[in-house]
Scaffold this motif. Structure first.
Motif, PDB file in Angstrom:
ATOM      1  N   GLY A 134     -17.816   3.570   5.339  1.00 26.18           N
ATOM      2  CA  GLY A 134     -16.907   2.574   5.889  1.00 26.18           C
ATOM      3  C   GLY A 134     -16.625   2.791   7.355  1.00 26.18           C
ATOM      4  N   LYS A 135     -15.806   1.916   7.906  1.00 25.50           N
ATOM      5  CA  LYS A 135     -15.508   1.960   9.333  1.00 25.50           C
ATOM      6  C   LYS A 135     -14.579   3.111   9.694  1.00 25.50           C
ATOM      7  N   ASP A 136     -13.680   3.481   8.792  1.00 23.04           N
ATOM      8  CA  ASP A 136     -12.738   4.573   9.070  1.00 23.04           C
ATOM      9  C   ASP A 136     -12.288   5.177   7.743  1.00 23.04           C
ATOM     10  N   THR A 137     -13.153   5.945   7.136  1.00 26.04           N
ATOM     11  CA  THR A 137     -12.903   6.430   5.782  1.00 26.04           C
ATOM     12  C   THR A 137     -11.813   7.496   5.711  1.00 26.04           C
ATOM     13  N   ASP A 138     -11.231   7.863   6.856  1.00 26.96           N
ATOM     14  CA  ASP A 138     -10.101   8.793   6.837  1.00 26.96           C
ATOM     15  C   ASP A 138      -8.769   8.050   6.815  1.00 26.96           C
ATOM     16  N   ARG A 139      -8.820   6.715   6.719  1.00 25.50           N
ATOM     17  CA  ARG A 139      -7.591   5.914   6.695  1.00 25.50           C
ATOM     18  C   ARG A 139      -7.618   4.936   5.527  1.00 25.50           C
ATOM     19  N   VAL A 140      -8.006   5.415   4.364  1.00 31.79           N
ATOM     20  CA  VAL A 140      -8.077   4.585   3.163  1.00 31.79           C
ATOM     21  C   VAL A 140      -6.815   4.823   2.336  1.00 31.79           C
ATOM     22  N   VAL A 141      -6.134   3.744   1.992  1.00 31.38           N
ATOM     23  CA  VAL A 141      -4.840   3.840   1.315  1.00 31.38           C
ATOM     24  C   VAL A 141      -4.884   3.032   0.019  1.00 31.38           C
ATOM     25  N   PRO A 142      -4.466   3.613  -1.103  1.00 29.78           N
ATOM     26  CA  PRO A 142      -4.442   2.857  -2.365  1.00 29.78           C
ATOM     27  C   PRO A 142      -3.234   1.927  -2.439  1.00 29.78           C
ATOM     28  N   PHE A 143      -3.309   0.967  -3.342  1.00 31.83           N
ATOM     29  CA  PHE A 143      -2.162   0.106  -3.609  1.00 31.83           C
ATOM     30  C   PHE A 143      -1.107   0.891  -4.392  1.00 31.83           C
ATOM     31  N   TYR A 144       0.149   0.444  -4.289  1.00 35.76           N
ATOM     32  CA  TYR A 144       1.164   0.964  -5.191  1.00 35.76           C
ATOM     33  C   TYR A 144       0.764   0.618  -6.623  1.00 35.76           C
ATOM     34  N   THR A 145       0.886   1.570  -7.512  1.00 34.67           N
ATOM     35  CA  THR A 145       0.539   1.290  -8.908  1.00 34.67           C
ATOM     36  C   THR A 145       1.469   0.245  -9.511  1.00 34.67           C
ATOM     37  N   LEU A 182       0.826  -1.206   0.000  1.00 38.99           N
ATOM     38  CA  LEU A 182       0.000   0.000   0.000  1.00 38.99           C
ATOM     39  C   LEU A 182       0.860   1.256   0.000  1.00 38.99           C
ATOM     40  N   ASP A 183       0.426   2.234  -0.758  1.00 34.89           N
ATOM     41  CA  ASP A 183       1.173   3.484  -0.912  1.00 34.89           C
ATOM     42  C   ASP A 183       0.661   4.516   0.094  1.00 34.89           C
ATOM     43  N   ASN A 184       1.241   4.496   1.289  1.00 34.26           N
ATOM     44  CA  ASN A 184       0.782   5.396   2.349  1.00 34.26           C
ATOM     45  C   ASN A 184       1.018   6.863   2.032  1.00 34.26           C
ATOM     46  N   SER A 185       1.878   7.145   1.068  1.00 33.71           N
ATOM     47  CA  SER A 185       2.110   8.543   0.697  1.00 33.71           C
ATOM     48  C   SER A 185       0.923   9.126  -0.053  1.00 33.71           C
ATOM     49  N   ARG A 186       0.004   8.242  -0.490  1.00 36.91           N
ATOM     50  CA  ARG A 186      -1.146   8.710  -1.266  1.00 36.91           C
ATOM     51  C   ARG A 186      -2.469   8.392  -0.569  1.00 36.91           C
ATOM     52  N   GLY A 187      -2.444   8.254   0.745  1.00 41.65           N
ATOM     53  CA  GLY A 187      -3.687   8.023   1.463  1.00 41.65           C
ATOM     54  C   GLY A 187      -4.675   9.149   1.198  1.00 41.65           C
ATOM     55  N   PHE A 188      -5.954   8.828   1.121  1.00 44.92           N
ATOM     56  CA  PHE A 188      -6.936   9.856   0.787  1.00 44.92           C
ATOM     57  C   PHE A 188      -8.188   9.704   1.641  1.00 44.92           C
ATOM     58  N   LEU A 189      -8.964  10.761   1.683  1.00 46.02           N
ATOM     59  CA  LEU A 189     -10.229  10.745   2.405  1.00 46.02           C
ATOM     60  C   LEU A 189     -11.308  10.161   1.510  1.00 46.02           C
ATOM     61  N   TYR A 190     -11.894   9.070   1.947  1.00 48.62           N
ATOM     62  CA  TYR A 190     -13.009   8.490   1.208  1.00 48.62           C
ATOM     63  C   TYR A 190     -14.216   9.395   1.408  1.00 48.62           C
ATOM     64  N   PRO A 191     -14.983   9.661   0.363  1.00 53.19           N
ATOM     65  CA  PRO A 191     -16.051  10.660   0.485  1.00 53.19           C
ATOM     66  C   PRO A 191     -17.138  10.259   1.475  1.00 53.19           C
ATOM     67  N   VAL A 192     -17.706  11.256   2.110  1.00 59.17           N
ATOM     68  CA  VAL A 192     -18.882  11.068   2.952  1.00 59.17           C
ATOM     69  C   VAL A 192     -20.038  11.814   2.298  1.00 59.17           C
ATOM     70  N   PHE A 193     -21.245  11.474   2.700  1.00 53.39           N
ATOM     71  CA  PHE A 193     -22.425  11.984   2.012  1.00 53.39           C
ATOM     72  C   PHE A 193     -23.445  12.499   3.026  1.00 53.39           C
ATOM     73  N   GLU A 194     -24.492  13.103   2.484  1.00 54.48           N
ATOM     74  CA  GLU A 194     -25.591  13.624   3.295  1.00 54.48           C
ATOM     75  C   GLU A 194     -25.068  14.519   4.424  1.00 54.48           C
ATOM     76  N   ARG A 195     -24.331  15.570   3.987  1.00 55.16           N
ATOM     77  CA  ARG A 195     -23.781  16.555   4.926  1.00 55.16           C
ATOM     78  C   ARG A 195     -22.935  15.892   6.012  1.00 55.16           C
ATOM     79  N   LYS A 196     -22.132  14.935   5.577  1.00 55.63           N
ATOM     80  CA  LYS A 196     -21.193  14.207   6.435  1.00 55.63           C
ATOM     81  C   LYS A 196     -21.882  13.299   7.448  1.00 55.63           C
ATOM     82  N   ARG A 197     -23.166  13.056   7.255  1.00 46.81           N
ATOM     83  CA  ARG A 197     -23.879  12.168   8.168  1.00 46.81           C
ATOM     84  C   ARG A 197     -23.829  10.719   7.699  1.00 46.81           C
ATOM     85  N   CYS A 198     -23.395  10.498   6.464  1.00 49.32           N
ATOM     86  CA  CYS A 198     -23.283   9.145   5.914  1.00 49.32           C
ATOM     87  C   CYS A 198     -21.818   8.818   5.678  1.00 49.32           C
ATOM     88  N   GLN A 199     -21.291   7.899   6.457  1.00 45.98           N
ATOM     89  CA  GLN A 199     -19.935   7.396   6.272  1.00 45.98           C
ATOM     90  C   GLN A 199     -20.048   5.935   5.879  1.00 45.98           C
TER      91      GLN A 199
END
Length: 269
Positions: A109-120, A90-107
């Motif tokens: 996943g369990k921790d959408t502020d810690r989503v990390v993509p794979f290395y390309t 996983l490429d931790n240098s490119r971690g990103f915020l997974y979007p939330v919806f409904e004025r941030k009332r809909c999340q």
């Protein structure tokens, strides 16, 4: 407390993408040894030599030798239950915020502020993205890629079979309907265009598996089938939600998240 509130909590527990309870060993990286899971026979049947009555085999596209090698390494790393081995993919240098919806009332996943993509470079992100993209076509568009339908999967490691898999849940937030689906699933259900039907809900789960010989397969599960084998049938059923619980199949290691126009990311337990 009102009955509708109990119904709401019960429904969320059954259908929530964050409903898994991972083992402590997967969190702290300390293996606890081989243990039995309720779904061991289920996984053994999927990776056997015969197509089971409760699943439809979906053909996977061929991959390059390099991608196959990385899938094998990923399986081995996942089976160690050590998070540090998985972070190498996983490429931790490119971690990103997974979007939330409904004025941030809909999340979603369990921790959408810690989503990390794979290395390309290891092509695993692209590999799993392709599976997400192709599921609608493979299922004759009974499943769609959206935040109300298919957007996530759960990575597990099964120590008995030495297999690693991903349980994909679709039909996550069907629209509430007083006649057909009278369940309030919270803010993430608002404006859902996913229509509930018994026919599609019973087939809302898919499993991708890589076995001990590094053979990969993808299965579309019919949860309403009864096989006569109690070990299998105890995993199936569960109407009206028909949720296939990844924790039945092994140690829950990570969640995969994917939506259109976003890169696939993983969130480790």
């Amino acid at each position: 407390m009102r009955p509708k509130y109990f119904l709401y909590i019960f429904a969320l527990q059954l259908i929530s993408p964050a409903s898994s309870v991972p083992l402590t060993s997967a969190q702290n990286g300390t293996p606890t040894g081989t243990r039995l899971f309720p779904g061991d026979s289920f996984i053994s049947t999927l990776i056997g030599n015969h197509v089971p009555s409760f699943a439809t085999s979906i053909p996977l596209s061929g991959v390059s030798a390099e991608t196959q090698k990385n899938l094998s390494l990923f399986r081995t790393a996942t089976l160690t239950l050590n998070k540090s081995h998985l972070t190498d993919f996983l490429d931790n240098s490119r971690g990103f915020l997974y979007p939330v919806f409904e004025r941030k009332r809909c999340q979603l996943g369990k921790d959408t502020d810690r989503v990390v993509p794979f290395y390309t470079s290891n092509a695993l992100g692209a590999y799993f993205e392709n599976i997400f993209h192709m599921i609608p076509a493979w299922t004759n568009n009974e499943i769609s890629l959206s935040r109300f339908d298919l957007f996530h999967g759960h990575l597990f490691a099964n120590p008995i079979t030495k297999a690693v898999g991903v349980v994909f849940h679709s039909k996550e937030y069907p629209a509430q309907n007083d006649d057909t689906f009278p369940f309030n699933l919270g803010f993430c259900q608002i404006n859902s265009d996913t229509v509930f039907s018994e026919r599609t809900m019973r087939k809302r789960n898919l499993i991708w598996v890589i076995d001990a010989a590094d053979r990969t397969s993808l299965w579309w599960i019919d949860m309403a089938i009864q096989t006569g084998n109690s070990a299998i049938d105890s995993i199936l059923g569960g109407e009206p939600f028909y949720t296939l619980y990844e924790s039945n199949f092994g140690h829950v290691i990570a969640d995969f998240y994917f939506l259109k126009n976003l890169e696939l990311g993983a969130s480790l337990y």
